[in-house]
Structure formats: C-alpha cells, structure tokens
Scaffold this active site. Structure first.
Site, short mmCIF file in Angstrom:
data_model
loop_
_atom_site.label_atom_id
_atom_site.label_comp_id
_atom_site.label_asym_id
_atom_site.label_seq_id
_atom_site.Cartn_x
_atom_site.Cartn_y
_atom_site.Cartn_z
N CYS A 23 5.73 0.70 -3.79
CA CYS A 23 6.38 0.13 -2.60
C CYS A 23 7.41 -0.93 -2.98
O CYS A 23 7.07 -1.94 -3.60
CB CYS A 23 5.27 -0.46 -1.72
N CYS A 26 6.88 -4.40 -1.46
CA CYS A 26 5.71 -5.02 -2.10
C CYS A 26 6.12 -5.73 -3.39
O CYS A 26 5.62 -6.81 -3.70
CB CYS A 26 4.64 -3.98 -2.41
#
Length: 100
Positions: A23, A26
């Site tokens: 991600c 993230c």
C-alpha cells in the site's frame, strides 16, 4: 498477534496502524507515525498490524481499506479513520484520548 488484546487493553491510548506492505499511502504513513511516537513518547503506544499477516484481526475490526488507524483505550476503539493522516492530527487525537 497473540498479545494484541493486552496491548490495547490498558488505560494508555494505543494507536494501531492497520497497513499492507503493498500500500502506497501506508508507506507514506510510516514516517509520520515515527514522528508521532517521538512527540508523544510514553504517553501512548503505537503499533503496526500487517493486514495480510493478521487477516483475522483486520476482519474483527472491519478494516476494509488501508491504512486504517484506530486508537484503543481500555480495549475499546475511541477513534478510527482510514487514509493518510498528518502527525499533528494524530497527536491531537491521542491527546484527546488522554484527556478522558
């Protein structure tokens, strides 16, 4: 993650970052969390939970997008949001939890 219940069960706020290694947001959230950790010190715990390695935990807390950030206090979620968040916002939410 067998210690999870113990980690979130205390009176000290615990910010949990539900993330995934693949991600992009993230990866951008990680250094922000480091900054928050340095700022709040021992007043709060900050832990990261990889949703791919801990799918059961992610399902239990209905994590549907990453990053999802949840602040727990006394085992209960007191704040929750998805997406990228800035350090000042996270510190304010932790301080809010400390005030209760």
């Amino acid at each position: 993650m067998e210690d999870f219940e113990k980690l979130i069960g205390g009176a000290k706020p615990t910010l949990v970052d539900f993330y995934a290694t693949w991600c992009g947001p993230c990866k951008m959230q990680a250094p922000i969390l480091e900054q928050v950790k340095q700022s709040v010190g021992d007043k709060a715990n900050i832990i990261k939970v990889d949703i791919d390695r801990n799918a059961e935990l992610a399902n239990r807390y209905r994590v549907q997008s990453v990053p999802t950030l949840i602040i727990f206090q006394n085992g209960e979620p007191v704040w929750r949001a998805s997406g990228l968040h800035q350090a000042a916002d996270l510190e304010a939410k932790i301080n809010e939890a400390l005030a209760h």
